[in-house]
Write a protein that holds these residues in place. Structure first.
Motif, mmCIF file in Angstrom:
data_model
loop_
_atom_site.group_PDB
_atom_site.id
_atom_site.type_symbol
_atom_site.label_atom_id
_atom_site.label_comp_id
_atom_site.label_asym_id
_atom_site.label_seq_id
_atom_site.Cartn_x
_atom_site.Cartn_y
_atom_site.Cartn_z
ATOM 1 N N UNK A 103 10.442 -7.095 -7.470
ATOM 2 C CA UNK A 103 11.289 -7.600 -8.554
ATOM 3 C C UNK A 103 10.430 -8.140 -9.702
ATOM 4 N N UNK A 104 9.329 -8.793 -9.344
ATOM 5 C CA UNK A 104 8.451 -9.388 -10.353
ATOM 6 C C UNK A 104 7.423 -8.407 -10.883
ATOM 7 N N UNK A 105 7.443 -7.180 -10.382
ATOM 8 C CA UNK A 105 6.484 -6.148 -10.790
ATOM 9 C C UNK A 105 5.042 -6.602 -10.526
ATOM 10 N N UNK A 106 4.862 -7.250 -9.371
ATOM 11 C CA UNK A 106 3.527 -7.696 -8.951
ATOM 12 C C UNK A 106 2.879 -6.602 -8.102
ATOM 13 N N UNK A 107 1.712 -6.167 -8.483
ATOM 14 C CA UNK A 107 0.993 -5.133 -7.730
ATOM 15 C C UNK A 107 0.181 -5.790 -6.621
ATOM 16 N N UNK A 108 0.887 -6.198 -5.575
ATOM 17 C CA UNK A 108 0.229 -6.835 -4.438
ATOM 18 C C UNK A 108 0.666 -6.142 -3.158
ATOM 19 N N UNK A 109 -0.100 -6.403 -2.093
ATOM 20 C CA UNK A 109 0.279 -5.936 -0.769
ATOM 21 C C UNK A 109 0.545 -7.144 0.125
ATOM 22 N N UNK A 110 1.434 -6.940 1.084
ATOM 23 C CA UNK A 110 1.821 -7.989 2.015
ATOM 24 C C UNK A 110 1.481 -7.532 3.426
ATOM 25 N N UNK A 111 0.754 -8.377 4.150
ATOM 26 C CA UNK A 111 0.361 -8.069 5.530
ATOM 27 C C UNK A 111 0.985 -9.102 6.464
ATOM 28 N N UNK A 112 1.472 -8.640 7.599
ATOM 29 C CA UNK A 112 2.121 -9.533 8.567
ATOM 30 C C UNK A 112 1.613 -9.209 9.965
ATOM 31 N N UNK A 113 1.032 -10.205 10.621
ATOM 32 C CA UNK A 113 0.490 -10.016 11.971
ATOM 33 C C UNK A 113 1.491 -10.504 13.010
ATOM 34 N N UNK A 114 1.840 -9.602 13.930
ATOM 35 C CA UNK A 114 2.819 -9.868 14.976
ATOM 36 C C UNK A 114 2.159 -9.774 16.347
ATOM 37 N N UNK A 115 2.650 -10.558 17.287
ATOM 38 C CA UNK A 115 2.238 -10.397 18.673
ATOM 39 C C UNK A 115 3.126 -9.381 19.366
ATOM 40 N N UNK A 116 2.591 -8.690 20.388
ATOM 41 C CA UNK A 116 3.446 -7.721 21.072
ATOM 42 C C UNK A 116 4.541 -8.409 21.878
ATOM 43 N N UNK A 117 4.254 -9.573 22.431
ATOM 44 C CA UNK A 117 5.313 -10.333 23.093
ATOM 45 C C UNK A 117 6.393 -10.767 22.111
ATOM 46 N N UNK A 118 5.982 -11.004 20.881
ATOM 47 C CA UNK A 118 6.926 -11.385 19.833
ATOM 48 C C UNK A 118 7.923 -10.276 19.534
ATOM 49 N N UNK A 119 7.547 -9.034 19.819
ATOM 50 C CA UNK A 119 8.449 -7.910 19.567
ATOM 51 C C UNK A 119 9.675 -7.938 20.479
ATOM 52 N N UNK A 120 9.693 -8.822 21.464
ATOM 53 C CA UNK A 120 10.875 -9.000 22.289
ATOM 54 C C UNK A 120 11.983 -9.735 21.535
ATOM 55 N N UNK A 171 -2.003 -12.950 -8.215
ATOM 56 C CA UNK A 171 -2.296 -11.555 -7.938
ATOM 57 C C UNK A 171 -2.904 -11.294 -6.580
ATOM 58 N N UNK A 172 -2.931 -12.308 -5.726
ATOM 59 C CA UNK A 172 -3.528 -12.143 -4.396
ATOM 60 C C UNK A 172 -2.623 -11.330 -3.488
ATOM 61 N N UNK A 173 -3.214 -10.613 -2.547
ATOM 62 C CA UNK A 173 -2.438 -10.059 -1.447
ATOM 63 C C UNK A 173 -1.995 -11.198 -0.547
ATOM 64 N N UNK A 174 -0.848 -11.042 0.091
ATOM 65 C CA UNK A 174 -0.294 -12.104 0.949
ATOM 66 C C UNK A 174 -0.489 -11.742 2.419
ATOM 67 N N UNK A 175 -0.798 -12.753 3.210
ATOM 68 C CA UNK A 175 -0.906 -12.566 4.658
ATOM 69 C C UNK A 175 -0.019 -13.569 5.364
ATOM 70 N N UNK A 176 0.882 -13.084 6.212
ATOM 71 C CA UNK A 176 1.781 -13.929 7.001
ATOM 72 C C UNK A 176 1.378 -13.826 8.463
ATOM 73 N N UNK A 177 0.972 -14.953 9.042
ATOM 74 C CA UNK A 177 0.622 -15.015 10.456
ATOM 75 C C UNK A 177 1.895 -15.313 11.237
ATOM 76 N N UNK A 178 2.638 -14.257 11.577
ATOM 77 C CA UNK A 178 3.902 -14.469 12.275
ATOM 78 C C UNK A 178 3.679 -15.101 13.646
ATOM 79 N N UNK A 179 2.663 -14.618 14.382
ATOM 80 C CA UNK A 179 2.337 -15.233 15.681
ATOM 81 C C UNK A 179 1.513 -16.494 15.392
#
Length: 279
Positions: free
Chosen positions: A137-154, A62-70
């Motif tokens: 799909x799994x009916x999980x009440x969680x939030x997902x956070x993703x951190x991006x760099x601005x250079x990564x937006x290229x 049931x944890x919120x997920x955090x993805x460190x994209x950068x």
């Protein structure tokens, strides 16, 4: 809404994380000082204010997920996870050593508390989309956070993912852009102009919120607002300073990934220790 007492606590935590980041990196070895320091308040707000997270059970479904994209700025996440007790403070000095659980880019297969193996820039938002869709799909009440760099937006894959997020109306997803304006070899907008950035995300069907990325009240308020947006994903564009907290690094792309001398490290530690103690 963050109250004054909690805000003061978060600000103290941010100062502590900055201290541990530079301490673990040390002297005479290349590290991603600049971007790791620019995201401190963002990571602080996520882990110590907003995310549902149980440090005693980092694999809790049931944890919120955090993805460190950068992924190169994962030392900031390591510092936060160590403060939470998911990792050991004693492990921090082993950063980037052979065999250490604290590699220079996230390895979710060997390090507790990480959700994704990242570092090949541009892929994290696609991964976060997958988590958000799976949660639906799994009916999980969680939030997902993703951190991006601005250079990564290229990276073109980011904008493919942005279209996918809005097409599927992933209102359980929040992207955060570390808008420090610098990448490894200079200014982001001199390589490829991003502005008007908020309007671009909005044109792709997202809710865009712009904040001062070092103002914890603004960040917390934006995270609160993102949580109640329906029918579309949200992006928080956080204006930050690369190398924040260490005067000789601030706004200098040369510290994106570089070693510092023993004298520079001692000066950085002095500045951060004084900030931590005085405030």
């Amino acid at each position: 809404m963050v109250d004054d007492g909690k805000l003061a606590e978060l600000e103290a935590t941010a100062r502590e994380l900055r201290y541990h980041i530079v301490k673990m990196m040390g002297a005479d070895k290349p590290h991603h000082f600049g971007g790791s320091l620019s995201i401190v308040e963002l990571i602080t707000a996520l882990y110590f204010y907003k995310m549902r997270y149980d440090p005693a059970n980092p694999a809790w479904d049931g944890r919120d997920r955090f993805v460190m994209s950068k992924g190169h700025t994962v030392p900031t996440q390591y510092a936060a996870l160590a403060k939470l007790g998911v990792l050991s403070m004693e492990d921090l000095p082993s950063l980037k050593q052979l065999g250490s659980v604290l590699q220079g880019h996230p390895n979710a297969c060997m390090t507790a508390g990480l959700e994704a193996c990242t570092g090949s820039l541009g892929q994290g938002l696609s991964f976060a989309n997958g988590i958000a869709l799976a949660a639906r799909i799994r009916d999980l009440d969680i939030r997902v956070y993703c951190l991006l760099g601005d250079g990564e937006l290229h990276e073109g894959q980011i904008w493919e993912a942005v279209m996918g997020s809005s097409t599927h109306q992933l209102d359980n997803l929040c992207a955060i852009v570390d808008r420090n304006g610098l990448k490894s070899q200079g200014k982001v907008d001199e390589a490829k102009r991003l502005e008007p950035l908020a309007q671009k995300w909005e044109a792709f069907g997202w809710r865009a919120i712009s904040v001062d990325g070092h103002d914890l009240r603004q960040i917390c308020d934006a995270l609160d607002k993102a949580e109640v947006v329906t029918g579309k994903p949200t992006v928080i564009i956080a204006k930050t300073v690369k190398g924040k907290g260490v005067a000789f690094m601030e706004g200098q792309f040369q510290f994106h990934n570089a070693p510092i001398s023993q004298e520079q490290w001692q000066e950085a530690m002095r500045l951060l220790a004084a900030d931590k103690e005085v405030a």
